[in-house]
Design a protein around this motif. Structure first.
Motif, short mmCIF file in Angstrom:
data_model
loop_
_atom_site.label_atom_id
_atom_site.label_comp_id
_atom_site.label_asym_id
_atom_site.label_seq_id
_atom_site.Cartn_x
_atom_site.Cartn_y
_atom_site.Cartn_z
N HIS A 59 0.83 -1.20 0.00
CA HIS A 59 0.00 0.00 0.00
C HIS A 59 0.86 1.25 0.00
O HIS A 59 2.04 1.21 0.29
CB HIS A 59 -0.89 0.03 1.25
N GLY A 60 0.20 2.36 -0.28
CA GLY A 60 0.73 3.68 0.00
C GLY A 60 -0.21 4.35 0.99
O GLY A 60 -1.43 4.38 0.77
N THR A 61 0.32 4.86 2.08
CA THR A 61 -0.53 5.40 3.14
C THR A 61 -1.20 6.71 2.72
O THR A 61 -0.55 7.61 2.19
CB THR A 61 0.30 5.64 4.41
N LEU A 62 -2.48 6.80 2.97
CA LEU A 62 -3.21 8.06 2.87
C LEU A 62 -3.58 8.55 4.27
O LEU A 62 -3.36 9.70 4.60
CB LEU A 62 -4.46 7.89 2.01
N GLN A 143 7.79 8.32 18.73
CA GLN A 143 9.08 8.96 19.10
C GLN A 143 9.08 10.45 18.78
O GLN A 143 9.87 10.94 17.96
CB GLN A 143 10.24 8.27 18.38
N PRO A 144 8.21 11.21 19.43
CA PRO A 144 8.12 12.65 19.14
C PRO A 144 9.43 13.39 19.38
O PRO A 144 9.67 14.44 18.78
CB PRO A 144 7.01 13.13 20.09
N GLN A 145 10.30 12.84 20.25
CA GLN A 145 11.57 13.51 20.50
C GLN A 145 12.47 13.53 19.26
O GLN A 145 13.38 14.35 19.17
CB GLN A 145 12.32 12.82 21.67
N ALA A 146 12.19 12.65 18.30
CA ALA A 146 13.00 12.59 17.09
C ALA A 146 12.36 13.36 15.93
O ALA A 146 12.93 13.40 14.83
CB ALA A 146 13.22 11.13 16.68
N LEU A 147 11.21 13.96 16.15
CA LEU A 147 10.49 14.66 15.10
C LEU A 147 10.81 16.15 15.10
O LEU A 147 11.23 16.70 16.11
CB LEU A 147 8.98 14.47 15.28
N SER A 148 10.57 16.77 13.97
CA SER A 148 10.67 18.23 13.91
C SER A 148 9.45 18.83 14.60
O SER A 148 8.47 18.12 14.89
CB SER A 148 10.71 18.70 12.45
N GLN A 149 9.49 20.12 14.85
CA GLN A 149 8.35 20.77 15.50
C GLN A 149 7.10 20.65 14.63
O GLN A 149 5.99 20.40 15.13
CB GLN A 149 8.65 22.24 15.77
N ARG A 150 7.26 20.81 13.32
CA ARG A 150 6.13 20.69 12.42
C ARG A 150 5.54 19.28 12.45
O ARG A 150 4.32 19.10 12.49
CB ARG A 150 6.54 21.06 11.00
N GLN A 151 6.40 18.29 12.46
CA GLN A 151 5.93 16.91 12.51
C GLN A 151 5.23 16.61 13.83
O GLN A 151 4.22 15.90 13.85
CB GLN A 151 7.11 15.96 12.28
N THR A 152 5.76 17.16 14.91
CA THR A 152 5.10 16.99 16.20
C THR A 152 3.72 17.64 16.20
O THR A 152 2.76 17.08 16.74
CB THR A 152 5.96 17.59 17.32
N ASP A 153 3.63 18.81 15.58
CA ASP A 153 2.33 19.47 15.48
C ASP A 153 1.33 18.61 14.70
O ASP A 153 0.15 18.50 15.07
CB ASP A 153 2.48 20.82 14.79
N MET A 154 1.79 17.99 13.61
CA MET A 154 0.93 17.13 12.82
C MET A 154 0.53 15.88 13.61
O MET A 154 -0.61 15.42 13.53
CB MET A 154 1.62 16.72 11.51
N LEU A 155 1.47 15.33 14.36
CA LEU A 155 1.17 14.18 15.20
C LEU A 155 0.05 14.49 16.18
O LEU A 155 -0.89 13.71 16.35
CB LEU A 155 2.43 13.74 15.94
N ASP A 156 0.13 15.64 16.82
CA ASP A 156 -0.87 16.01 17.81
C ASP A 156 -2.20 16.40 17.17
O ASP A 156 -3.26 16.21 17.76
CB ASP A 156 -0.34 17.16 18.67
N ALA A 157 -2.13 16.93 15.95
CA ALA A 157 -3.36 17.37 15.29
C ALA A 157 -4.09 16.22 14.60
O ALA A 157 -5.33 16.14 14.63
CB ALA A 157 -3.05 18.47 14.27
N TYR A 158 -3.32 15.32 13.97
CA TYR A 158 -3.93 14.30 13.11
C TYR A 158 -3.52 12.86 13.47
O TYR A 158 -3.89 11.94 12.74
CB TYR A 158 -3.59 14.57 11.65
N GLY A 159 -2.74 12.67 14.51
CA GLY A 159 -2.39 11.33 14.93
C GLY A 159 -1.26 10.69 14.17
O GLY A 159 -0.93 9.52 14.39
N TYR A 160 -0.62 11.45 13.28
CA TYR A 160 0.47 10.91 12.45
C TYR A 160 1.33 12.10 12.01
O TYR A 160 0.78 13.13 11.61
CB TYR A 160 -0.11 10.19 11.23
N PRO A 161 2.65 11.97 12.07
CA PRO A 161 3.49 13.14 11.81
C PRO A 161 3.70 13.49 10.34
O PRO A 161 4.02 14.63 10.02
CB PRO A 161 4.83 12.77 12.46
N TYR A 162 3.49 12.51 9.45
CA TYR A 162 3.88 12.72 8.05
C TYR A 162 2.64 12.94 7.18
O TYR A 162 2.29 12.12 6.32
CB TYR A 162 4.70 11.53 7.56
N VAL A 163 1.97 14.06 7.42
CA VAL A 163 0.77 14.41 6.66
C VAL A 163 0.89 15.84 6.16
O VAL A 163 1.78 16.60 6.56
CB VAL A 163 -0.51 14.25 7.52
N LEU A 164 -0.02 16.19 5.24
CA LEU A 164 -0.09 17.53 4.65
C LEU A 164 1.26 17.91 4.03
O LEU A 164 1.76 17.19 3.17
CB LEU A 164 -0.57 18.54 5.69
#
Length: 228
Positions: A59-62, A143-164
């Motif tokens: 698959h490719g994740t959406l 592993q939010p400590q390894a994410l960028s601030q933007r990725q952490t924001d996406m994780l908290d907003a949408y449950g996954y860091p690699y979106v939008l």
């Protein structure tokens, strides 16, 4: 039970057959193809290398795996996904390339695919009201400590860091590889992909709902929702 929205090529396409053969499982039929004949890898080792992606299916994740929010039902999710799919037309995925993504090997498009990025963003945002919030344990696994601030924001907003704007489409072919095997796997998969006839444009005509029926179990392709 968890749900995920994936891009899955048509079941009769060379791309789908290639991905299922490499991973050793067809998430739509449940069939378990024999391990591919790849130079430098015996069947047992290859099954170990692909154990993690095999559970998720080719698959490719959406929208990454999630639990339904309290009060939400599977019928609500299906209705919402059907609505999103209906708002977008079928499109052509360009021929993919075998590439290294960190310690993994995956198929990626050689050029941006704006239509795909737009569909992924709509799936993430439109279905999010049906997603249960991450538990502290689920968040920690990202592993939010390894994410960028933007990725952490996406994780908290949408449950996954690699979106939008952090979204990068890929179709995983291996689990994490050590340095000694990484180059061999990359070359072997590139040769197998070239020989498979799958390096062609793929017409994407639907969005796929995958379901994990029990924790740690395999994801199955439960339903396809036609685009347009």
């Amino acid at each position: 039970m968890r749900y995920a929205v994936y891009l899955a090529p048509p079941a009769d396409s060379a791309l789908w057959r290639f991905g299922c053969a490499i991973l050793g499982r067809d998430a739509q039929t449940g069939e378990l193809p024999a391990a591919p004949d790849l130079p430098g890898f015996d069947a047992e080792r290859w099954r170990q290398i692909t154990a993690e992606p095999r559970r998720y299916g080719f698959h490719g994740t959406l929208k990454a795996p999630f639990h339904l929010a309290p009060g939400a039902a599977a019928a609500d999710l299906c209705a919402a996904l059907a609505a999103v799919a209906g708002e977008h037309r079928p499109f052509e995925l360009p021929p993919l390339e075998v590439t290294a993504l960190g310690r993994f090997v995956a198929l990626t498009p050689p050029v941006p695919v704006p239509t795909l990025d737009d569909i992924a963003a709509c799936v993430v945002k439109d279905l999010d009201p049906l997603r249960a919030p991450l538990t502290p344990e689920e968040r920690a696994r990202r592993q939010p400590q390894a994410l960028s601030q933007r990725q952490t924001d996406m994780l908290d907003a949408y449950g996954y860091p690699y979106v939008l704007d952090e979204y990068r489409f890929h179709m995983t072919l291996t689990g994490p590889l050590d340095e000694a095997e990484h180059g061999h796997a990359l070359n072997a998969l590139a040769d197998a992909f070239a020989a498979s006839g799958a390096r062609l444009p793929a017409e994407i005509i639907d969005l796929a709902l995958f379901i994990e029926d029990e924790k740690g179990g395999p994801f199955r392709l439960a339903c396809r929702f036609p685009l347009g």
